[in-house]
Design a protein around this motif. Structure first.
Motif, PDB file in Angstrom:
ATOM      1  N   ALA A 101       0.813  -1.213   0.000  1.00 25.40           N
ATOM      2  CA  ALA A 101       0.000   0.000   0.000  1.00 25.40           C
ATOM      3  C   ALA A 101       0.850   1.267   0.000  1.00 25.40           C
ATOM      4  CB  ALA A 101      -0.929   0.009   1.213  1.00 25.40           C
ATOM      5  N   SER A 104       5.281   3.674  -4.359  1.00 21.39           N
ATOM      6  CA  SER A 104       4.919   4.598  -5.440  1.00 21.39           C
ATOM      7  C   SER A 104       6.062   4.660  -6.440  1.00 21.39           C
ATOM      8  CB  SER A 104       4.655   6.003  -4.882  1.00 21.39           C
ATOM      9  OG  SER A 104       5.888   6.563  -4.464  1.00 21.39           O
ATOM     10  N   HIS A 138      -3.884  -3.440   2.429  1.00 17.23           N
ATOM     11  CA  HIS A 138      -3.891  -3.441   0.965  1.00 17.23           C
ATOM     12  C   HIS A 138      -4.776  -4.557   0.415  1.00 17.23           C
ATOM     13  CE1 HIS A 138      -1.391  -7.055   0.944  1.00 17.23           C
ATOM     14  NE2 HIS A 138      -0.815  -6.523   2.002  1.00 17.23           N
ATOM     15  N   GLU A 141      -5.206  -6.547  -5.531  1.00 19.71           N
ATOM     16  CA  GLU A 141      -4.856  -5.764  -6.713  1.00 19.71           C
ATOM     17  C   GLU A 141      -3.635  -4.881  -6.460  1.00 19.71           C
ATOM     18  OE1 GLU A 141      -5.538  -6.026  -9.827  1.00 19.71           O
ATOM     19  OE2 GLU A 141      -6.749  -7.736  -9.159  1.00 19.71           O
ATOM     20  N   MET A 142      -3.573  -4.323  -5.248  1.00 23.97           N
ATOM     21  CA  MET A 142      -2.436  -3.443  -4.912  1.00 23.97           C
ATOM     22  C   MET A 142      -1.117  -4.192  -4.940  1.00 23.97           C
ATOM     23  SD  MET A 142      -3.321  -0.887  -1.852  1.00 23.97           S
ATOM     24  CE  MET A 142      -4.962  -0.249  -1.768  1.00 23.97           C
ATOM     25  N   LYS A 145      -0.142  -4.356  -8.559  1.00 25.06           N
ATOM     26  CA  LYS A 145       0.192  -3.011  -9.055  1.00 25.06           C
ATOM     27  C   LYS A 145       1.570  -2.578  -8.535  1.00 25.06           C
ATOM     28  CE  LYS A 145      -1.746   1.483  -9.384  1.00 25.06           C
ATOM     29  NZ  LYS A 145      -2.201   2.412  -8.409  1.00 25.06           N
ATOM     30  N   SER A 146       1.798  -2.810  -7.243  1.00 24.54           N
ATOM     31  CA  SER A 146       3.080  -2.382  -6.652  1.00 24.54           C
ATOM     32  C   SER A 146       4.235  -3.182  -7.245  1.00 24.54           C
ATOM     33  CB  SER A 146       3.066  -2.582  -5.137  1.00 24.54           C
ATOM     34  OG  SER A 146       2.056  -1.805  -4.603  1.00 24.54           O
TER      35      SER A 146
END
Ligand SMILES: C[S@@+](CC[C@H](N)C(=O)[O-])C[C@H]1O[C@@H](n2cnc3c(N)ncnc32)[C@H](O)[C@@H]1O
Ligand code: SF4
Length: 392
Positions: A101, A104, A138, A141-142, A145-146
């Motif tokens: 989570a 970035s 989280h 999906e996260m 994505k991460s």
């Protein structure tokens, strides 16, 4: 003894004691906290780094937690710039633990720019209901994505943490998580059976009879993990750790360590020295074990006064330390090559621990070869009990 050499220490652990929210099973020292305390911590950590820098030439650095990725860009930049100023960058392996989570693209780029080359990401499960039950912040999906963000930023070494024997987890759910995790094609996998730690909500639920532990299912899940990981090209090199070996280093190494293994942890299991900084961190440098206060306010207070935040510092008697080193090393599949153990500790396993080694071999938990002693698959499952026999 190797470990008493006066050369600079080559391994650094930094504990980051913050999480967005506590997970229901976790007893690591960390807390949900305000930005202000995190800023104070960062300043204090820089002070602590300055105190030990002259005795450090890190080959491995590991920022663990807690959730190191919770720190914002500015806080990370401050830490990385001070590592640079203190000549501590350039490690062969520099790992940061991340929660999916809090990853970035900007942070991933900053990490790469300063030489961080390995990420360890806690995913635990890919089942939405279990993630929720564990108090994870989280979604599944996260996780995907991460992972993509990290790959895009150029991270070629990623570890995934998974847990098994989670209450209500069935074998089908575990298999599905394993298959999806393998399909991500990470270089490394760590997978622990849930430990019911005192004072955690999960432990309290167990005590209240909300669920029961199914030991048999846990064993089957461990077997499933080992075979699934092997089919995906992972080599198990420690009870809970699996790594790929694209460079085939495993062929010619006395230790059977796959090339994508976590070198930082290998040093730790092999009884090497390391500095441990940050609240609650333990360190071990030239026969002396240190422990920092598990209290972030107190840690900051001490460093603001220009002192290290040591709760304890203890010189271990050599035989006791050797026993601990024996115990740590037995967690590894390769066990202890006798000569290497002697080189590290100046004690000989064949003299000091003959009775224990024979007992374990008779029980089928271990094998004694002419050159080394190592646990069997069955012994690895009971490694904590086996290891305890070596403590003096
Ligand atoms: C510091 S956390 C990893 C990074 C980050 N904080 C996160 O959780 O995403 C270290 C790992 O230890 C494992 N762990 C923590 N508490 C555990 C417990 N009680 N039983 C089994 N594994 C545990 C989890 O797999 C977790 O990912
Ligand atoms: S498992 Fe990770 S995110 Fe969860 S409380 Fe522990 S350190 Fe924090």
């Amino acid at each position: 003894m190797l470990e008493l050499s006066s050369a600079p220490v080559t391994s650094l652990y930094v504990h980051v004691p913050f999480c967005a929210q506590k997970c229901s099973y976790c007893a690591f020292y960390s807390e949900a906290s305000s930005g202000e305390l995190i800023n104070r911590y960062v300043n204090a950590l820089v002070g602590e780094l300055e105190m030990v820098a002259s005795d450090l030439k890190p080959r491995t650095i590991f920022f663990g937690g807690g959730t190191p990725s919770l720190l914002n860009l500015r806080q990370w930049e401050q830490i990385l710039r001070s590592l640079d100023k203190l000549n501590l960058l350039g490690a062969e392996e520099f790992t940061v633990e991340c929660n999916p989570a809090t990853v970035s693209a900007d942070k991933a780029k900053l990490f790469r720019d300063f030489g961080i080359n390995r990420i360890s990401m806690g995913i635990q499960s890919l089942d939405e209901k279990l993630l929720d039950r564990l108090g994870r912040i989280h979604s599944r999906e996260m996780v995907f994505k991460s992972f993509d963000i990290l790959r895009h930023a150029g991270f070629g070494r990623v570890n995934l943490d998974l847990m098994f024997a989670i209450p209500t987890q069935t074998m089908e759910i575990w298999r599905a998580t394993l298959n999806e995790a393998m399909a991500m094609q990470s270089e490394h996998l760590s997978s622990y059976e849930v430990i019911y730690e005192d004072d955690t909500p999960l432990y309290e639920q167990l005590q209240a009879g909300e669920f029961a532990v199914n030991e048999e299912l846990a064993c089957e899940m461990f077997e499933e993990l080992i075979s699934c990981a092997a089919s995906a090209g992972f080599h198990q090199y420690e009870i809970a750790n699996f790594a790929k070996d694209p460079e085939h280093r495993i062929q010619d190494s006395a230790f059977n360590i796959p090339s994508e293994a976590c070198q930082h942890n290998v040093n730790y299991w092999r009884g090497g020295s390391f500095y441990g900084l940050g609240p609650s961190a333990t360190g071990y440098v030239r026969g002396v074990r240190t422990k920092n206060w598990s209290n972030t306010q107190l840690y900051c207070d001490q460093l603001e006064k220009g002192r290290r935040a040591l709760e304890s510092s203890e010189e271990l008697p050599p035989l006791r330390r050797a026993g601990e080193i024996a115990a740590f090393g037995l967690r590894m599949n390769a066990g202890w090559p006798f000569e290497e153990f002697k080189h590290t500790t100046s004690f000989d396993l064949r003299n000091e621990w003959t009775g224990e080694m024979n007992q374990l071999a008779e029980r089928g938990w271990a094998i004694r070869n002419p050159d080394r002693f190592h646990l069997t698959r069955q012994g690895l499952r009971f490694a904590d009990a086996a290891a305890e026999m070596f403590l003096r």
